[in-house]
Design a protein around this motif. Sequence first.
Motif, PDB file in Angstrom:
ATOM      1  N   SER A 185       0.818  -1.220   0.000  1.00 56.01           N
ATOM      2  CA  SER A 185       0.000   0.000   0.000  1.00 56.01           C
ATOM      3  C   SER A 185       0.846   1.262   0.000  1.00 56.01           C
ATOM      4  CB  SER A 185      -0.946   0.009   1.204  1.00 56.01           C
ATOM      5  OG  SER A 185      -0.215  -0.125   2.401  1.00 56.01           O
ATOM      6  N   LYS A 186       1.982   1.237   0.699  1.00 55.97           N
ATOM      7  CA  LYS A 186       2.827   2.423   0.773  1.00 55.97           C
ATOM      8  C   LYS A 186       3.866   2.380  -0.339  1.00 55.97           C
ATOM      9  CE  LYS A 186       2.333   3.209   5.748  1.00 55.97           C
ATOM     10  NZ  LYS A 186       3.037   3.361   7.036  1.00 55.97           N
ATOM     11  N   SER A 187       4.104   3.527  -0.931  1.00 52.92           N
ATOM     12  CA  SER A 187       5.082   3.611  -2.004  1.00 52.92           C
ATOM     13  C   SER A 187       5.824   4.944  -1.948  1.00 52.92           C
ATOM     14  CB  SER A 187       4.378   3.470  -3.364  1.00 52.92           C
ATOM     15  OG  SER A 187       5.304   3.606  -4.404  1.00 52.92           O
ATOM     16  N   LEU A 188       7.113   4.899  -2.259  1.00 57.70           N
ATOM     17  CA  LEU A 188       7.932   6.108  -2.261  1.00 57.70           C
ATOM     18  C   LEU A 188       8.346   6.472  -3.687  1.00 57.70           C
ATOM     19  CD1 LEU A 188      10.275   5.195   0.738  1.00 57.70           C
ATOM     20  CD2 LEU A 188       8.261   6.675   0.797  1.00 57.70           C
ATOM     21  N   VAL A 189       7.483   6.130  -4.651  1.00 56.13           N
ATOM     22  CA  VAL A 189       7.823   6.309  -6.057  1.00 56.13           C
ATOM     23  C   VAL A 189       8.279   7.735  -6.356  1.00 56.13           C
ATOM     24  CG1 VAL A 189       6.936   6.270  -8.413  1.00 56.13           C
ATOM     25  CG2 VAL A 189       6.289   4.462  -6.818  1.00 56.13           C
ATOM     26  N   ASN A 190       7.533   8.710  -5.867  1.00 57.86           N
ATOM     27  CA  ASN A 190       7.824  10.105  -6.197  1.00 57.86           C
ATOM     28  C   ASN A 190       9.111  10.615  -5.572  1.00 57.86           C
ATOM     29  OD1 ASN A 190       5.479  10.307  -7.716  1.00 57.86           O
ATOM     30  ND2 ASN A 190       4.234  10.806  -5.931  1.00 57.86           N
ATOM     31  N   GLN A 191       9.614   9.891  -4.554  1.00 59.86           N
ATOM     32  CA  GLN A 191      10.820  10.347  -3.852  1.00 59.86           C
ATOM     33  C   GLN A 191      12.097   9.706  -4.394  1.00 59.86           C
ATOM     34  OE1 GLN A 191      10.301   9.993   0.424  1.00 59.86           O
ATOM     35  NE2 GLN A 191       8.098  10.254   0.214  1.00 59.86           N
ATOM     36  N   ILE A 192      11.953   8.789  -5.356  1.00 67.00           N
ATOM     37  CA  ILE A 192      13.111   8.084  -5.891  1.00 67.00           C
ATOM     38  C   ILE A 192      13.578   8.749  -7.193  1.00 67.00           C
ATOM     39  CG2 ILE A 192      13.884   5.893  -6.885  1.00 67.00           C
ATOM     40  CD1 ILE A 192      12.104   4.461  -4.900  1.00 67.00           C
ATOM     41  N   ILE A 214      14.249  -1.079  -9.329  1.00 73.24           N
ATOM     42  CA  ILE A 214      14.586  -0.609 -10.679  1.00 73.24           C
ATOM     43  C   ILE A 214      13.359   0.005 -11.349  1.00 73.24           C
ATOM     44  CG2 ILE A 214      15.402  -1.314 -12.965  1.00 73.24           C
ATOM     45  CD1 ILE A 214      17.006  -3.526 -11.545  1.00 73.24           C
ATOM     46  N   MET A 215      12.193  -0.600 -11.134  1.00 75.76           N
ATOM     47  CA  MET A 215      10.974  -0.042 -11.717  1.00 75.76           C
ATOM     48  C   MET A 215      10.664   1.343 -11.139  1.00 75.76           C
ATOM     49  SD  MET A 215       8.314  -3.204 -12.276  1.00 75.76           S
ATOM     50  CE  MET A 215       8.496  -4.246 -13.731  1.00 75.76           C
ATOM     51  N   LYS A 216      10.868   1.480  -9.842  1.00 76.07           N
ATOM     52  CA  LYS A 216      10.598   2.770  -9.202  1.00 76.07           C
ATOM     53  C   LYS A 216      11.571   3.860  -9.662  1.00 76.07           C
ATOM     54  CE  LYS A 216       8.299   1.231  -4.930  1.00 76.07           C
ATOM     55  NZ  LYS A 216       8.090  -0.185  -5.223  1.00 76.07           N
ATOM     56  N   SER A 217      12.726   3.442 -10.181  1.00 75.23           N
ATOM     57  CA  SER A 217      13.714   4.424 -10.638  1.00 75.23           C
ATOM     58  C   SER A 217      13.676   4.598 -12.161  1.00 75.23           C
ATOM     59  CB  SER A 217      15.114   4.015 -10.191  1.00 75.23           C
ATOM     60  OG  SER A 217      15.504   2.799 -10.790  1.00 75.23           O
ATOM     61  N   SER A 218      12.570   4.175 -12.799  1.00 77.17           N
ATOM     62  CA  SER A 218      12.410   4.299 -14.251  1.00 77.17           C
ATOM     63  C   SER A 218      11.159   5.113 -14.578  1.00 77.17           C
ATOM     64  CB  SER A 218      12.312   2.913 -14.895  1.00 77.17           C
ATOM     65  OG  SER A 218      13.445   2.130 -14.574  1.00 77.17           O
ATOM     66  N   LYS A 219      11.107   5.637 -15.807  1.00 75.27           N
ATOM     67  CA  LYS A 219       9.994   6.504 -16.211  1.00 75.27           C
ATOM     68  C   LYS A 219       8.923   5.780 -17.032  1.00 75.27           C
ATOM     69  CE  LYS A 219      12.814  10.717 -16.288  1.00 75.27           C
ATOM     70  NZ  LYS A 219      13.356  11.798 -17.150  1.00 75.27           N
ATOM     71  N   ARG A 253       3.597   1.690 -10.089  1.00 77.88           N
ATOM     72  CA  ARG A 253       3.181   2.972 -10.673  1.00 77.88           C
ATOM     73  C   ARG A 253       4.109   3.416 -11.802  1.00 77.88           C
ATOM     74  NH1 ARG A 253       1.997   3.376  -5.069  1.00 77.88           N
ATOM     75  NH2 ARG A 253      -0.137   4.026  -4.597  1.00 77.88           N
ATOM     76  N   LEU A 254       4.434   2.458 -12.656  1.00 81.17           N
ATOM     77  CA  LEU A 254       5.295   2.719 -13.803  1.00 81.17           C
ATOM     78  C   LEU A 254       4.446   2.647 -15.073  1.00 81.17           C
ATOM     79  CD1 LEU A 254       8.174   3.114 -14.916  1.00 81.17           C
ATOM     80  CD2 LEU A 254       8.440   0.627 -14.884  1.00 81.17           C
ATOM     81  N   PRO A 255       4.311   3.757 -15.824  1.00 82.34           N
ATOM     82  CA  PRO A 255       3.474   3.738 -17.033  1.00 82.34           C
ATOM     83  C   PRO A 255       4.002   2.750 -18.062  1.00 82.34           C
ATOM     84  CG  PRO A 255       4.769   5.759 -16.935  1.00 82.34           C
ATOM     85  CD  PRO A 255       4.949   5.066 -15.617  1.00 82.34           C
TER      86      PRO A 255
END
Length: 368
Positions: A179-186, A261-266, A288-290
Amino acid sequence: MNKKIKILEVINSLNIGGAELLLRNLVIEAKKNNQYVVDICTLYATNDAKNIEEIKKNNVRIWSLDLKNKYTLSSVGKIKKIIERENYDIVHVHLFPASAFVALSSLFLPNNIRYIFTEHSTFNRRRMLKIFKIVDGFIYSKYSKIICSTKQVQNSLIKWIPKNKEKTEVIPNGTPIHSKSLVNQIIKNYDVLFVGRLVHQKGIRFLLEAVSILQNKYKKYVKVAIVGGGPLEKELKKMCEKLKINDRVEFLGFQRDIDRIMKSSKVFVLPSIWEGFGIVLIEAMKNRLPIVATNVGGIPEIITDGNEGILTPKANSEILAKSVNKVLEDEKFRSKLIQNAYRKVQKKYSIERYTINLLNLYSNILNK
Protein backbone atom coordinates in the motif's frame (compact mmCIF):
# COMPACT_ATOMS: atom_id res chain seq x y z
CA MET A 1 -10.26 -31.90 12.96
CA ASN A 2 -10.26 -31.63 9.15
CA LYS A 3 -7.45 -33.31 7.24
CA LYS A 4 -5.09 -30.85 5.59
CA ILE A 5 -4.98 -30.83 1.79
CA LYS A 6 -1.48 -31.68 0.56
CA ILE A 7 -0.37 -30.05 -2.68
CA LEU A 8 2.82 -30.51 -4.67
CA GLU A 9 3.74 -27.70 -7.09
CA VAL A 10 6.04 -29.01 -9.84
CA ILE A 11 8.13 -26.67 -12.01
CA ASN A 12 11.32 -26.91 -14.07
CA SER A 13 13.35 -24.71 -11.71
CA LEU A 14 13.04 -21.65 -9.47
CA ASN A 15 15.38 -19.46 -11.51
CA ILE A 16 14.12 -15.96 -12.30
CA GLY A 17 11.09 -15.93 -14.61
CA GLY A 18 7.39 -15.05 -14.64
CA ALA A 19 6.01 -18.49 -13.75
CA GLU A 20 8.71 -18.99 -11.12
CA LEU A 21 7.99 -15.61 -9.51
CA LEU A 22 4.26 -16.36 -9.47
CA LEU A 23 4.85 -19.75 -7.83
CA ARG A 24 7.12 -18.28 -5.16
CA ASN A 25 4.53 -15.67 -4.23
CA LEU A 26 1.74 -18.28 -4.30
CA VAL A 27 3.38 -20.73 -1.88
CA ILE A 28 4.31 -17.93 0.54
CA GLU A 29 0.75 -16.57 0.51
CA ALA A 30 -0.84 -20.07 0.70
CA LYS A 31 1.22 -20.77 3.82
CA LYS A 32 -1.07 -18.35 5.67
CA ASN A 33 -3.97 -20.81 5.22
CA ASN A 34 -3.69 -23.70 7.70
CA GLN A 35 -5.99 -25.92 5.66
CA TYR A 36 -3.31 -26.53 3.02
CA VAL A 37 0.23 -27.89 2.93
CA VAL A 38 2.05 -26.71 -0.21
CA ASP A 39 5.47 -28.07 -1.25
CA ILE A 40 7.55 -27.56 -4.40
CA CYS A 41 9.36 -30.03 -6.64
CA THR A 42 11.91 -28.74 -9.19
CA LEU A 43 13.39 -30.78 -12.03
CA TYR A 44 16.66 -28.91 -12.37
CA ALA A 45 19.11 -27.10 -10.11
CA THR A 46 18.25 -23.49 -9.22
CA ASN A 47 21.02 -20.92 -9.44
CA ASP A 48 19.03 -18.28 -7.57
CA ALA A 49 19.98 -19.22 -4.00
CA LYS A 50 18.20 -16.19 -2.54
CA ASN A 51 14.93 -17.25 -4.13
CA ILE A 52 15.26 -20.70 -2.55
CA GLU A 53 16.16 -19.12 0.79
CA GLU A 54 13.13 -16.83 0.71
CA ILE A 55 10.80 -19.76 0.06
CA LYS A 56 12.38 -22.01 2.70
CA LYS A 57 12.27 -19.34 5.41
CA ASN A 58 8.48 -19.52 5.04
CA ASN A 59 8.69 -23.24 5.91
CA VAL A 60 7.91 -24.45 2.41
CA ARG A 61 9.66 -27.68 1.54
CA ILE A 62 11.48 -27.96 -1.80
CA TRP A 63 12.31 -31.29 -3.40
CA SER A 64 14.94 -30.88 -6.14
CA LEU A 65 15.61 -33.70 -8.62
CA ASP A 66 18.75 -31.89 -9.89
CA LEU A 67 18.46 -33.48 -13.34
CA LYS A 68 21.58 -33.03 -15.49
CA ASN A 69 19.82 -33.69 -18.79
CA LYS A 70 16.64 -31.83 -19.75
CA TYR A 71 14.77 -34.95 -20.87
CA THR A 72 16.04 -37.57 -18.40
CA LEU A 73 13.28 -40.17 -18.11
CA SER A 74 14.53 -41.25 -14.68
CA SER A 75 12.65 -38.17 -13.45
CA VAL A 76 9.38 -40.08 -13.92
CA GLY A 77 10.30 -42.58 -11.22
CA LYS A 78 11.68 -39.88 -8.93
CA ILE A 79 8.50 -37.79 -9.17
CA LYS A 80 6.37 -40.91 -8.56
CA LYS A 81 8.42 -41.74 -5.46
CA ILE A 82 7.97 -38.24 -3.95
CA ILE A 83 4.22 -38.18 -4.62
CA GLU A 84 3.76 -41.67 -3.10
CA ARG A 85 5.97 -41.04 -0.08
CA GLU A 86 4.40 -37.69 0.83
CA ASN A 87 0.85 -38.78 -0.04
CA TYR A 88 -0.14 -35.65 -1.99
CA ASP A 89 -3.80 -35.02 -2.83
CA ILE A 90 -3.10 -32.62 -5.71
CA VAL A 91 -0.15 -32.22 -8.06
CA HIS A 92 -0.11 -28.81 -9.77
CA VAL A 93 2.35 -28.50 -12.65
CA HIS A 94 3.84 -25.46 -14.39
CA LEU A 95 5.68 -25.45 -17.73
CA PHE A 96 7.06 -28.11 -20.09
CA PRO A 97 8.73 -30.64 -19.74
CA ALA A 98 7.54 -30.86 -16.11
CA SER A 99 4.04 -31.37 -17.54
CA ALA A 100 5.21 -34.39 -19.56
CA PHE A 101 7.14 -36.06 -16.72
CA VAL A 102 4.22 -35.72 -14.29
CA ALA A 103 1.78 -37.04 -16.92
CA LEU A 104 3.97 -40.14 -17.30
CA SER A 105 4.32 -40.50 -13.52
CA SER A 106 0.54 -40.46 -13.15
CA LEU A 107 0.33 -43.76 -15.06
CA PHE A 108 1.95 -45.51 -12.08
CA LEU A 109 0.12 -43.72 -9.26
CA PRO A 110 -3.28 -44.21 -7.56
CA ASN A 111 -6.32 -42.77 -9.35
CA ASN A 112 -7.41 -40.64 -6.38
CA ILE A 113 -4.64 -38.06 -6.97
CA ARG A 114 -5.76 -34.97 -8.90
CA TYR A 115 -3.50 -33.33 -11.47
CA ILE A 116 -3.69 -29.67 -12.50
CA PHE A 117 -1.65 -27.84 -15.12
CA THR A 118 -1.23 -24.09 -15.60
CA GLU A 119 -0.80 -22.93 -19.19
CA HIS A 120 1.23 -19.71 -19.09
CA SER A 121 1.66 -18.88 -22.79
CA THR A 122 -0.30 -18.49 -26.02
CA PHE A 123 2.44 -20.20 -28.03
CA ASN A 124 5.29 -22.70 -27.85
CA ARG A 125 7.49 -24.35 -30.47
CA ARG A 126 5.63 -27.67 -30.20
CA ARG A 127 2.61 -26.04 -31.83
CA MET A 128 4.61 -25.53 -35.02
CA LEU A 129 4.53 -29.27 -35.79
CA LYS A 130 1.31 -31.30 -36.02
CA ILE A 131 3.03 -34.41 -34.67
CA PHE A 132 3.16 -32.71 -31.27
CA LYS A 133 -0.65 -32.63 -31.17
CA ILE A 134 -0.41 -36.32 -30.32
CA VAL A 135 2.23 -35.69 -27.65
CA ASP A 136 0.38 -32.74 -26.11
CA GLY A 137 -2.92 -34.58 -26.42
CA PHE A 138 -1.54 -37.36 -24.19
CA ILE A 139 0.00 -34.89 -21.70
CA TYR A 140 -3.14 -32.78 -21.28
CA SER A 141 -5.35 -35.86 -21.01
CA LYS A 142 -3.75 -36.67 -17.64
CA TYR A 143 -4.81 -33.34 -16.11
CA SER A 144 -8.32 -32.93 -14.74
CA LYS A 145 -8.07 -29.13 -14.84
CA ILE A 146 -6.02 -26.74 -16.99
CA ILE A 147 -5.66 -23.22 -15.62
CA CYS A 148 -5.09 -20.47 -18.18
CA SER A 149 -3.68 -17.10 -17.16
CA THR A 150 -5.78 -15.18 -19.71
CA LYS A 151 -8.73 -15.75 -22.05
CA GLN A 152 -6.35 -15.56 -25.01
CA VAL A 153 -4.19 -18.33 -23.52
CA GLN A 154 -7.35 -20.41 -23.11
CA ASN A 155 -8.51 -19.77 -26.69
CA SER A 156 -5.13 -20.63 -28.22
CA LEU A 157 -4.96 -23.86 -26.20
CA ILE A 158 -8.47 -24.92 -27.25
CA LYS A 159 -7.62 -24.14 -30.88
CA TRP A 160 -4.55 -26.39 -30.58
CA ILE A 161 -6.40 -29.25 -28.84
CA PRO A 162 -10.22 -28.72 -28.87
CA LYS A 163 -10.80 -31.60 -26.41
CA ASN A 164 -9.31 -29.43 -23.67
CA LYS A 165 -12.21 -26.97 -23.76
CA GLU A 166 -14.29 -28.40 -20.92
CA LYS A 167 -11.38 -28.72 -18.49
CA THR A 168 -9.94 -25.20 -18.90
CA GLU A 169 -10.51 -22.32 -16.49
CA VAL A 170 -9.13 -18.78 -16.52
CA ILE A 171 -7.47 -17.57 -13.31
CA PRO A 172 -5.46 -14.34 -13.82
CA ASN A 173 -2.03 -14.16 -12.22
CA GLY A 174 -1.34 -12.06 -9.14
CA THR A 175 1.43 -10.11 -7.43
CA PRO A 176 2.04 -8.80 -3.89
CA ILE A 177 0.92 -5.17 -3.67
CA HIS A 178 2.26 -2.89 -0.98
CA SER A 179 0.00 0.00 0.00
CA LYS A 180 2.83 2.42 0.77
CA SER A 181 5.08 3.61 -2.00
CA LEU A 182 7.93 6.11 -2.26
CA VAL A 183 7.82 6.31 -6.06
CA ASN A 184 7.82 10.10 -6.20
CA GLN A 185 10.82 10.35 -3.85
CA ILE A 186 13.11 8.08 -5.89
CA ILE A 187 15.44 9.53 -8.53
CA LYS A 188 14.56 8.33 -12.03
CA ASN A 189 17.80 6.82 -13.34
CA TYR A 190 16.28 5.37 -16.52
CA ASP A 191 13.85 6.76 -19.08
CA VAL A 192 12.92 3.35 -20.48
CA LEU A 193 12.95 -0.08 -18.82
CA PHE A 194 12.60 -3.59 -20.21
CA VAL A 195 12.50 -6.68 -17.97
CA GLY A 196 12.49 -10.19 -19.36
CA ARG A 197 14.39 -12.97 -21.10
CA LEU A 198 16.57 -11.87 -24.01
CA VAL A 199 14.86 -14.10 -26.54
CA HIS A 200 13.10 -13.62 -29.89
CA GLN A 201 9.64 -13.75 -28.32
CA LYS A 202 10.23 -10.54 -26.36
CA GLY A 203 10.84 -8.39 -29.47
CA ILE A 204 13.73 -6.44 -27.89
CA ARG A 205 15.23 -5.55 -31.27
CA PHE A 206 12.17 -3.39 -31.96
CA LEU A 207 12.72 -1.56 -28.68
CA LEU A 208 16.34 -0.84 -29.68
CA GLU A 209 15.18 0.40 -33.09
CA ALA A 210 12.64 2.63 -31.29
CA VAL A 211 15.42 4.07 -29.12
CA SER A 212 17.36 4.93 -32.29
CA ILE A 213 14.26 6.59 -33.76
CA LEU A 214 13.74 8.60 -30.56
CA GLN A 215 17.33 9.79 -30.83
CA ASN A 216 17.36 10.61 -34.55
CA LYS A 217 13.77 11.70 -35.23
CA TYR A 218 12.59 13.13 -31.92
CA LYS A 219 16.02 14.32 -30.73
CA LYS A 220 15.31 12.57 -27.44
CA TYR A 221 18.34 10.88 -25.93
CA VAL A 222 16.75 8.35 -23.62
CA LYS A 223 18.62 6.19 -21.14
CA VAL A 224 17.51 2.53 -21.32
CA ALA A 225 17.87 -0.37 -18.88
CA ILE A 226 17.59 -3.94 -20.18
CA VAL A 227 17.10 -6.31 -17.24
CA GLY A 228 17.44 -10.03 -17.85
CA GLY A 229 19.66 -12.50 -19.66
CA GLY A 230 19.37 -14.92 -22.53
CA PRO A 231 20.83 -16.24 -25.79
CA LEU A 232 20.37 -12.96 -27.71
CA GLU A 233 22.47 -10.80 -25.39
CA LYS A 234 25.58 -10.59 -27.62
CA GLU A 235 23.47 -10.02 -30.74
CA LEU A 236 21.52 -7.21 -29.07
CA LYS A 237 24.70 -5.52 -27.85
CA LYS A 238 26.09 -5.61 -31.40
CA MET A 239 22.82 -4.11 -32.61
CA CYS A 240 23.22 -1.24 -30.13
CA GLU A 241 26.68 -0.53 -31.57
CA LYS A 242 25.34 -0.61 -35.13
CA LEU A 243 22.52 1.79 -34.23
CA LYS A 244 24.99 3.98 -32.30
CA ILE A 245 22.95 3.81 -29.11
CA ASN A 246 25.34 1.63 -27.06
CA ASP A 247 26.09 4.59 -24.79
CA ARG A 248 22.36 4.92 -24.05
CA VAL A 249 21.54 1.27 -23.31
CA GLU A 250 22.65 -0.63 -20.20
CA PHE A 251 22.39 -4.41 -20.03
CA LEU A 252 21.99 -5.09 -16.31
CA GLY A 253 21.63 -8.89 -16.44
CA PHE A 254 19.40 -10.68 -13.95
CA GLN A 255 18.35 -8.50 -11.03
CA ARG A 256 16.52 -9.50 -7.87
CA ASP A 257 15.22 -6.10 -6.77
CA ILE A 258 12.95 -5.42 -9.75
CA ASP A 259 10.72 -3.15 -7.66
CA ARG A 260 13.63 -0.78 -6.99
CA ILE A 261 14.59 -0.61 -10.68
CA MET A 262 10.97 -0.04 -11.72
CA LYS A 263 10.60 2.77 -9.20
CA SER A 264 13.71 4.42 -10.64
CA SER A 265 12.41 4.30 -14.25
CA LYS A 266 9.99 6.50 -16.21
CA VAL A 267 8.40 4.13 -18.75
CA PHE A 268 8.16 0.34 -18.95
CA VAL A 269 8.17 -1.19 -22.44
CA LEU A 270 7.16 -4.76 -23.30
CA PRO A 271 7.55 -5.18 -27.11
CA SER A 272 6.65 -8.89 -27.21
CA ILE A 273 5.83 -10.72 -30.44
CA TRP A 274 3.64 -13.09 -28.43
CA GLU A 275 2.79 -13.21 -24.74
CA GLY A 276 0.55 -15.29 -22.49
CA PHE A 277 0.06 -12.99 -19.52
CA GLY A 278 3.22 -10.98 -19.01
CA ILE A 279 3.42 -10.98 -15.21
CA VAL A 280 6.00 -8.21 -15.48
CA LEU A 281 3.14 -5.92 -16.57
CA ILE A 282 1.36 -6.19 -13.23
CA GLU A 283 4.73 -5.70 -11.54
CA ALA A 284 5.01 -2.39 -13.41
CA MET A 285 1.41 -1.46 -12.61
CA LYS A 286 1.88 -1.97 -8.87
CA ASN A 287 5.07 0.13 -8.98
CA ARG A 288 3.18 2.97 -10.67
CA LEU A 289 5.29 2.72 -13.80
CA PRO A 290 3.47 3.74 -17.03
CA ILE A 291 3.42 1.03 -19.70
CA VAL A 292 3.86 0.79 -23.46
CA ALA A 293 3.28 -2.75 -24.70
CA THR A 294 2.37 -4.63 -27.86
CA ASN A 295 -1.22 -5.59 -28.57
CA VAL A 296 -0.61 -9.36 -28.55
CA GLY A 297 -1.72 -12.45 -26.62
CA GLY A 298 -3.17 -11.76 -23.19
CA ILE A 299 -1.74 -8.24 -22.90
CA PRO A 300 -4.98 -6.47 -24.03
CA GLU A 301 -6.84 -8.28 -21.23
CA ILE A 302 -4.59 -6.53 -18.72
CA ILE A 303 -4.00 -3.19 -20.43
CA THR A 304 -6.74 -1.18 -22.14
CA ASP A 305 -5.17 1.09 -24.75
CA GLY A 306 -5.11 4.70 -23.55
CA ASN A 307 -6.44 3.77 -20.13
CA GLU A 308 -3.83 1.73 -18.22
CA GLY A 309 -1.12 2.02 -20.86
CA ILE A 310 -0.49 2.33 -24.59
CA LEU A 311 -0.82 -0.69 -26.87
CA THR A 312 1.11 -0.77 -30.14
CA PRO A 313 1.21 -3.21 -33.08
CA LYS A 314 3.90 -5.86 -32.76
CA ALA A 315 7.18 -5.42 -34.68
CA ASN A 316 6.53 -1.71 -35.32
CA SER A 317 9.44 0.40 -34.08
CA GLU A 318 8.04 3.70 -35.41
CA ILE A 319 4.79 3.50 -33.44
CA LEU A 320 6.67 2.16 -30.42
CA ALA A 321 8.97 5.20 -30.47
CA LYS A 322 6.03 7.58 -30.91
CA SER A 323 4.18 5.99 -27.98
CA VAL A 324 7.19 6.11 -25.64
CA ASN A 325 7.73 9.74 -26.57
CA LYS A 326 4.10 10.59 -25.78
CA VAL A 327 4.33 9.03 -22.31
CA LEU A 328 7.59 10.82 -21.57
CA GLU A 329 6.34 14.20 -22.84
CA ASP A 330 2.73 14.30 -21.60
CA GLU A 331 2.76 14.47 -17.80
CA LYS A 332 -1.05 14.63 -17.46
CA PHE A 333 -1.52 11.57 -19.69
CA ARG A 334 1.27 9.72 -17.87
CA SER A 335 -0.37 10.42 -14.51
CA LYS A 336 -3.70 9.10 -15.81
CA LEU A 337 -2.12 5.84 -16.98
CA ILE A 338 -0.36 5.35 -13.64
CA GLN A 339 -3.48 5.94 -11.54
CA ASN A 340 -5.75 3.73 -13.67
CA ALA A 341 -3.21 0.90 -13.79
CA TYR A 342 -2.62 0.97 -10.04
CA ARG A 343 -6.35 0.82 -9.31
CA LYS A 344 -6.74 -2.10 -11.69
CA VAL A 345 -3.86 -4.14 -10.26
CA GLN A 346 -5.23 -3.63 -6.74
CA LYS A 347 -8.70 -4.77 -7.80
CA LYS A 348 -7.89 -7.70 -10.12
CA TYR A 349 -4.30 -8.85 -9.77
CA SER A 350 -3.33 -9.10 -6.12
CA ILE A 351 -1.57 -12.26 -4.94
CA GLU A 352 -4.26 -12.62 -2.26
CA ARG A 353 -7.00 -12.80 -4.91
CA TYR A 354 -5.01 -15.22 -7.06
CA THR A 355 -4.25 -17.52 -4.10
CA ILE A 356 -7.87 -17.58 -2.89
CA ASN A 357 -9.08 -18.48 -6.40
CA LEU A 358 -6.51 -21.25 -6.67
CA LEU A 359 -7.10 -22.74 -3.21
CA ASN A 360 -10.85 -22.74 -3.87
CA LEU A 361 -10.20 -24.62 -7.11
CA TYR A 362 -8.07 -27.16 -5.21
CA SER A 363 -10.90 -27.78 -2.74
CA ASN A 364 -13.57 -28.00 -5.44
CA ILE A 365 -11.61 -30.46 -7.54
CA LEU A 366 -11.22 -32.82 -4.57
CA ASN A 367 -14.93 -32.65 -3.80
CA LYS A 368 -15.99 -33.79 -7.27
